[in-house]
Design a protein around this motif. Structure first.
Motif, PDB file in Angstrom:
ATOM      1  N   LEU A  88       0.831  -1.152  -0.005  1.00  0.00           N
ATOM      2  CA  LEU A  88       0.124   0.054   0.073  1.00  0.00           C
ATOM      3  C   LEU A  88       0.872   1.119  -0.027  1.00  0.00           C
ATOM      4  O   LEU A  88       0.603   2.232  -0.827  1.00  0.00           O
ATOM      5  N   ILE A  89       1.981   1.234   0.880  1.00  0.00           N
ATOM      6  CA  ILE A  89       2.830   2.420   0.772  1.00  0.00           C
ATOM      7  C   ILE A  89       3.381   2.649  -0.445  1.00  0.00           C
ATOM      8  O   ILE A  89       3.462   3.798  -0.990  1.00  0.00           O
ATOM      9  N   SER A  90       3.940   1.711  -0.822  1.00  0.00           N
ATOM     10  CA  SER A  90       4.549   1.667  -2.838  1.00  0.00           C
ATOM     11  C   SER A  90       3.311   2.241  -3.486  1.00  0.00           C
ATOM     12  O   SER A  90       3.845   3.144  -4.341  1.00  0.00           O
ATOM     13  N   ILE A  91       2.240   1.840  -3.470  1.00  0.00           N
ATOM     14  CA  ILE A  91       1.031   2.348  -4.529  1.00  0.00           C
ATOM     15  C   ILE A  91       0.851   3.696  -4.130  1.00  0.00           C
ATOM     16  O   ILE A  91       0.784   4.775  -5.073  1.00  0.00           O
ATOM     17  N   TYR A  92       0.686   4.223  -3.014  1.00  0.00           N
ATOM     18  CA  TYR A  92       0.357   5.667  -2.668  1.00  0.00           C
ATOM     19  C   TYR A  92       1.655   6.562  -3.010  1.00  0.00           C
ATOM     20  O   TYR A  92       1.571   7.651  -3.586  1.00  0.00           O
ATOM     21  N   LEU A  93       2.924   5.946  -2.577  1.00  0.00           N
ATOM     22  CA  LEU A  93       4.062   6.772  -3.103  1.00  0.00           C
ATOM     23  C   LEU A  93       4.216   6.805  -4.662  1.00  0.00           C
ATOM     24  O   LEU A  93       4.426   7.937  -4.978  1.00  0.00           O
ATOM     25  N   ASN A  94       3.894   5.875  -5.197  1.00  0.00           N
ATOM     26  CA  ASN A  94       3.922   5.944  -6.759  1.00  0.00           C
ATOM     27  C   ASN A  94       2.978   6.933  -7.404  1.00  0.00           C
ATOM     28  O   ASN A  94       3.140   7.446  -8.417  1.00  0.00           O
ATOM     29  N   PHE A  95       1.751   6.712  -6.748  1.00  0.00           N
ATOM     30  CA  PHE A  95       0.715   7.889  -7.271  1.00  0.00           C
ATOM     31  C   PHE A  95       1.221   9.562  -6.982  1.00  0.00           C
ATOM     32  O   PHE A  95       0.915  10.195  -7.657  1.00  0.00           O
ATOM     33  N   ILE A  96       1.766   9.731  -5.720  1.00  0.00           N
ATOM     34  CA  ILE A  96       2.321  10.961  -5.313  1.00  0.00           C
ATOM     35  C   ILE A  96       3.508  11.364  -6.438  1.00  0.00           C
ATOM     36  O   ILE A  96       3.334  12.408  -7.137  1.00  0.00           O
ATOM     37  N   LYS A  97       4.153  10.607  -6.843  1.00  0.00           N
ATOM     38  CA  LYS A  97       5.313  10.613  -7.886  1.00  0.00           C
ATOM     39  C   LYS A  97       4.473  10.810  -9.278  1.00  0.00           C
ATOM     40  O   LYS A  97       4.870  11.907  -9.927  1.00  0.00           O
ATOM     41  N   PHE A  98       3.404  10.230  -9.489  1.00  0.00           N
ATOM     42  CA  PHE A  98       2.834  10.319 -10.689  1.00  0.00           C
ATOM     43  C   PHE A  98       2.268  11.903 -10.924  1.00  0.00           C
ATOM     44  O   PHE A  98       2.269  12.274 -11.951  1.00  0.00           O
ATOM     45  N   CYS A  99       1.755  12.549  -9.800  1.00  0.00           N
ATOM     46  CA  CYS A  99       1.079  13.581  -9.667  1.00  0.00           C
ATOM     47  C   CYS A  99       2.198  14.955  -9.996  1.00  0.00           C
ATOM     48  O   CYS A  99       1.739  15.917 -10.181  1.00  0.00           O
ATOM     49  N   GLN A 100       3.520  14.290  -9.785  1.00  0.00           N
ATOM     50  CA  GLN A 100       4.278  15.781  -9.850  1.00  0.00           C
ATOM     51  C   GLN A 100       4.734  16.108 -10.914  1.00  0.00           C
ATOM     52  O   GLN A 100       4.867  15.098 -11.920  1.00  0.00           O
ATOM     53  N   GLN A 101       4.719  17.401 -11.375  1.00  0.00           N
ATOM     54  CA  GLN A 101       4.649  17.839 -12.698  1.00  0.00           C
ATOM     55  C   GLN A 101       6.416  18.358 -12.995  1.00  0.00           C
ATOM     56  O   GLN A 101       7.221  18.293 -11.922  1.00  0.00           O
ATOM     57  N   LYS A 102       6.769  18.758 -13.893  1.00  0.00           N
ATOM     58  CA  LYS A 102       8.075  18.915 -14.440  1.00  0.00           C
ATOM     59  C   LYS A 102       8.593  20.079 -13.493  1.00  0.00           C
ATOM     60  O   LYS A 102       9.831  20.192 -13.038  1.00  0.00           O
ATOM     61  N   GLU A 121      15.092   2.234  -1.091  1.00  0.00           N
ATOM     62  CA  GLU A 121      14.442   2.615  -2.268  1.00  0.00           C
ATOM     63  C   GLU A 121      13.065   3.615  -1.983  1.00  0.00           C
ATOM     64  O   GLU A 121      12.843   4.646  -2.592  1.00  0.00           O
ATOM     65  N   LEU A 122      12.355   3.258  -1.139  1.00  0.00           N
ATOM     66  CA  LEU A 122      11.072   4.126  -0.772  1.00  0.00           C
ATOM     67  C   LEU A 122      11.527   5.527  -0.235  1.00  0.00           C
ATOM     68  O   LEU A 122      10.977   6.648  -0.655  1.00  0.00           O
ATOM     69  N   SER A 123      12.475   5.472   0.562  1.00  0.00           N
ATOM     70  CA  SER A 123      12.917   6.786   1.164  1.00  0.00           C
ATOM     71  C   SER A 123      13.810   7.768   0.224  1.00  0.00           C
ATOM     72  O   SER A 123      13.376   8.893   0.320  1.00  0.00           O
ATOM     73  N   GLU A 124      14.337   7.018  -0.737  1.00  0.00           N
ATOM     74  CA  GLU A 124      15.160   7.990  -1.624  1.00  0.00           C
ATOM     75  C   GLU A 124      14.256   8.223  -2.664  1.00  0.00           C
ATOM     76  O   GLU A 124      14.735   9.588  -2.819  1.00  0.00           O
ATOM     77  N   THR A 125      13.313   7.590  -3.048  1.00  0.00           N
ATOM     78  CA  THR A 125      12.276   8.231  -3.975  1.00  0.00           C
ATOM     79  C   THR A 125      11.531   9.266  -3.289  1.00  0.00           C
ATOM     80  O   THR A 125      11.456  10.373  -3.752  1.00  0.00           O
ATOM     81  N   ALA A 126      11.224   9.308  -2.093  1.00  0.00           N
ATOM     82  CA  ALA A 126      10.419  10.274  -1.437  1.00  0.00           C
ATOM     83  C   ALA A 126      11.131  11.605  -1.124  1.00  0.00           C
ATOM     84  O   ALA A 126      10.890  12.710  -1.468  1.00  0.00           O
ATOM     85  N   GLU A 127      12.677  11.393  -0.858  1.00  0.00           N
ATOM     86  CA  GLU A 127      13.461  12.499  -0.860  1.00  0.00           C
ATOM     87  C   GLU A 127      13.647  13.311  -2.229  1.00  0.00           C
ATOM     88  O   GLU A 127      13.529  14.509  -2.172  1.00  0.00           O
ATOM     89  N   ASN A 128      13.953  12.425  -3.346  1.00  0.00           N
ATOM     90  CA  ASN A 128      13.957  13.271  -4.680  1.00  0.00           C
ATOM     91  C   ASN A 128      12.692  13.837  -4.794  1.00  0.00           C
ATOM     92  O   ASN A 128      12.870  14.825  -5.498  1.00  0.00           O
ATOM     93  N   ILE A 129      11.539  13.419  -4.542  1.00  0.00           N
ATOM     94  CA  ILE A 129      10.394  14.186  -4.779  1.00  0.00           C
ATOM     95  C   ILE A 129      10.329  15.522  -3.977  1.00  0.00           C
ATOM     96  O   ILE A 129       9.829  16.471  -4.539  1.00  0.00           O
ATOM     97  N   ILE A 130      10.587  15.416  -2.769  1.00  0.00           N
ATOM     98  CA  ILE A 130      10.557  16.583  -1.839  1.00  0.00           C
ATOM     99  C   ILE A 130      11.637  17.654  -2.416  1.00  0.00           C
ATOM    100  O   ILE A 130      11.227  18.735  -2.780  1.00  0.00           O
ATOM    101  N   GLN A 131      12.790  17.370  -2.780  1.00  0.00           N
ATOM    102  CA  GLN A 131      13.807  18.235  -3.307  1.00  0.00           C
ATOM    103  C   GLN A 131      13.201  18.922  -4.411  1.00  0.00           C
ATOM    104  O   GLN A 131      13.710  20.111  -4.762  1.00  0.00           O
ATOM    105  N   LYS A 132      12.594  18.227  -5.498  1.00  0.00           N
ATOM    106  CA  LYS A 132      12.241  18.621  -6.801  1.00  0.00           C
ATOM    107  C   LYS A 132      11.193  19.766  -6.388  1.00  0.00           C
ATOM    108  O   LYS A 132      10.854  20.671  -7.096  1.00  0.00           O
ATOM    109  N   ASN A 133      10.367  19.617  -5.138  1.00  0.00           N
ATOM    110  CA  ASN A 133       9.334  20.256  -4.991  1.00  0.00           C
ATOM    111  C   ASN A 133       9.685  21.781  -4.297  1.00  0.00           C
ATOM    112  O   ASN A 133       8.719  22.648  -4.290  1.00  0.00           O
TER     113      ASN A 133
END
Length: 753
Positions: A474-488, A535-547
């Motif tokens: 479930l955590i992976s699904i929700y994280l991937n959804f957040i990543k999907f919603c992030q724009q350039k 992998e989960l925390s690194e993905t989250a870190e990358n999304i935050i920094q981009k935002n």
């Protein structure tokens, strides 16, 4: 930056708090329940068992039920519960002995008597002797109230009522009859509807396959069989029904009533079977001659297309079988007993005359030919019956007990077991669906970043306390959804349809809060990097920094608060300046608006208010800037003064926000959202961790109890059968849809406890 607030301290404190309450048994209510009980096959026996079970489930040791079974001379049942008392209804002396025994027990303060006229006919004046000699307060539930009584019956009922503190009836019609026909004061009468069972969402097609009824249109009736059921009305109507619906099957569920078997054997069942053969209905009728276990019975009702209630007893006040059927979502065709007239009056079923097979066949054919009409009736029935759930019935009974013990009973609501069933049902491979119709996920409503961000926080917290590996998917699904919603550009869109397309709504709505929620969720995931995969925390870190380039531009109050919480949980030195900058913005907003008796960040109180002081307290934990702590405490005390009333929470209504110019606690009734209660619980949790003041812990418990029924309707907002949370508390009803926001909000609050 400081480490995140340690939740272990709070967890231990909460466990200690509940254990302390659990062992304070001196204020519990010891109540003797005088009734028939299983294994005796009797509707009132089942009713009382269900009531006691619900009271124990809802309030734990606050209420101690002592059972006193009713038995005749010939009966001698083995009961699962210890029976300190028994009443032989065939022996007048037994009534006097029971009163004397109960009187001697100083711990007993209340007696709860289930009254049915047939119970007390074997011994003349036995019940009168018992009530006259009983020195304890007694509450009597009348399961039958006969209209237009003769002089003798009227005097008998008035005599019984004279001994009672309160009379419980199950319908308004019965209450009116007691008041008008028996001249009993209305303030002595309490209406508590017959309890019903909450049921999880089930697939009707799958259930039909389970019971070899696939491709059948199912009619059913159930209960202890006897001529009063008048099932022959349905048999006579079936030829006309089958002519238009040859795939119909009629289920007759239940054994013959034991008392009838003793006096006349299976005479009535034989009559029905002979009539079945005479009308050539063998292929369209199934007799299930068994006293079905409750789970099996409820499954039969859930697979039923139309339930038929054909009783010919004009004076039958209430029917448990009718209640169970309508609460299972059945479309109902019923004869006009008072219970049916009251429940079905708002277009929730079809009323026919007594012994009218022609009317029955027309009604059934109308429903079978119109699936949308059946679904409409199903939804209306569920809405109508929701307040009658056993959980709500037990609350009303407990409040009545408390009233007659002069509020000496401490009603300690029991924490429900955590149930992720509805969240799992709402989650697809893409993410969490936004809305549901009752408990059925509505895929047409699409998905939102808001719900998936909140969902990720809740499931991360669940994994934190349970280490359940199923949470990781479930955590992976929700994280991937957040990543999907992030724009350039690093920002997020919020609304996604069922086809994975961003909707026009994204360009018509301010998305600042949605972006902020995403940062909060990502930060919380990162705070658990020691127990989650890199992998989960690194993905989250990358999304935050981009935002964060986008986040620097935020000036929306709640979005700022969400981001502060996310950065606090992320606990990153490089983002420390941004956290402080955002906290300063909140502080300046407060300093600009706070005046005299208004200590808030804005000139109004709207939604998610508790989030703001909590965010500043998180900022203080990270920075130790005393200004943040001062404003957090000052603003939170102000907010609590507006929403905590007599130890109960009443969050600001979405029907009318509280304005600076009008600071009275007179906001509209209703319009209370689970998310606001949940945010308050989360904030109280944070304040308790920081200040170690038990007042916050007590308010946290009291606020959470809003979900469990401690609200102005005295009704549950959380559904333990589905694991879903209802979408809102209105003035007169609960919104029964169990969407993602409300369900996740409940789970976040529950996990705080």
């Amino acid at each position: 930056m400081n480490k995140n607030i340690n939740s272990d301290v709070e967890d231990k404190a909460i466990r200690r708090f509940y254990n302390d309450k659990k062992h304070k048994t001196y204020n519990k209510a010891n109540i003797v329940f005088v009734s028939t009980f299983p294994p005796k096959v009797c509707g009132i026996a089942t009713y009382t068992q269900d009531l006691i079970k619900s009271l124990h489930s809802k309030f734990g040791e606050s209420i101690n039920a002592i059972i006193c079974p009713l038995e005749t001379e010939e009966e001698n049942y083995e009961y699962n519960e210890y029976t300190e008392y028994k009443l032989n209804i065939s022996d007048a002396v037994s009534y006097l002995e029971l009163a004397a025994k109960i009187n001697k027990n100083d711990t007993v303060e209340l007696v709860m008597l289930q009254h049915e006229f047939g119970f007390f006919n074997e011994t003349r004046n036995g019940l009168f002797l018992f009530l006259k000699n009983l020195k304890k307060d007694v509450i009597i539930t009348f399961h039958t109230v006969l209209p237009k009584p003769g002089k003798e019956l009227k005097e008998k009922v008035k005599e019984i009522a004279g001994f009672a503190k309160s009379l419980i009836v199950m319908t308004s019609i019965s209450a009116d009859i007691l008041s008008n026909d028996y001249e009993i004061p209305f303030d002595k009468i309490t209406i508590i509807p017959h309890g019903t069972h909450l049921l999880p969402f089930t697939d009707k097609i799958a259930l039909k396959e389970k019971y070899n009824l696939e491709n059948k249109k199912v009619l059913s009736t159930f209960g202890l069989l006897g001529s009063g059921k008048n099932i022959e009305t349905t048999l006579k109507a079936l030829p006309e029904i089958i002519a238009k619906n040859p795939d119909v099957i009629f289920l007759i569920l239940g054994k013959t009533h034991p008392a009838i078997v003793r006096h006349e054997g299976e005479k009535y069942r034989d009559f029905l079977e002979n009539l079945t053969c005479k009308l050539h209905l063998e292929n369209n009728i199934r007799f299930i001659n068994d006293y079905l276990p409750l789970p099996e019975l409820l499954e039969y009702l859930q697979l039923t297309d139309v339930y038929l209630f054909t009783s010919k007893d004009r004076n039958q006040a209430v029917s448990g079988t009718f209640s169970y059927a309508i609460s299972s979502g059945c479309a109902i065709v019923s004869t006009p007993i008072p219970h049916a007239l009251e429940v079905l009056k708002e277009d929730t079923g079809i009323i026919i005359d007594f012994e009218a097979p022609e009317q029955l066949s027309i009604a059934v054919n109308t429903l079978l030919e119109n699936e949308s009409k059946r679904e409409e009736l199903r939804l209306k029935s569920l809405e109508k019956m929701a307040p009658t759930a056993w959980e709500n019935s037990s609350i009303l009974h407990a409040l009545l007990f408390q009233k007659f013990r002069n509020n000496k009973t401490n009603l300690n609501y029991t924490l429900p077991e955590i149930n992720l069933g509805h969240i799992q049902n709402m989650t697809t491979d893409l993410g969490m669906i936004q809305f549901s119709k009752i408990s059925k996920p509505d895929i047409n409503s699409g998905y939102t970043l808001d719900d998936n961000a909140r969902g990720m926080i809740a499931i991360c917290r669940h994994f934190e306390v349970s280490r359940d590996k199923a949470d990781l998917q479930l955590i992976s699904i929700y994280l991937n959804f957040i990543k999907f919603c992030q724009q350039k550009d690093g920002s997020f869109l919020n609304y996604v349809d069922e086809h994975k397309q961003f909707t026009q709504q994204n360009y018509e709505t301010n998305l600042d809060d949605s972006n902020g929620r995403a940062i909060w969720a990502l930060g919380y995931l990162i705070s658990l990097k020691e127990i989650l995969s890199p992998e989960l925390s690194e993905t989250a870190e990358n999304i935050i920094q981009k935002n964060l380039i986008w986040a620097e531009k935020i000036h929306s109050t709640r979005a700022i608060a969400f981001i502060i919480k996310g950065l606090y949980y992320q606990n990153s030195e490089k983002n420390f300046p941004l956290l402080k900058e955002l906290a300063n913005r909140l502080a300046k907003m407060y300093q600009h608006e706070a005046k005299d008796d208004w200590h808030w960040f804005e000139s109004y109180l709207t939604y998610g208010n508790s989030l703001l002081p909590e965010a500043l307290l998180c900022a203080w934990t990270s920075t130790k800037d005393e200004l943040y702590k001062q404003i957090a405490e000052e603003s939170f005390q102000f907010l609590l003064s507006k929403i905590m009333i007599d130890d109960n929470i009443k969050v600001v209504s979405n029907k009318g926000w509280m304005q600076k110019e009008n600071t009275k606690n007179d906001t509209p009734i209703g319009g209370e959202q689970p998310i606001d209660v949940a945010y308050t619980v989360l904030a109280l949790s944070t304040f308790y961790k920081v200040f170690d003041d038990e007042k916050y812990l007590q308010m946290m418990i009291n606020s959470f109890n809003w979900f469990l029924g401690k609200n102005h309707l005295n009704q549950i907002v959380y559904n333990p059968a589905t694991g879903g949370c209802y979408d809102g508390l209105e003035e007169r009803n609960v919104n029964l849809n169990q969407g993602a926001e409300s369900t996740v909000s409940y789970l976040m609050a529950r996990l705080s406890l």
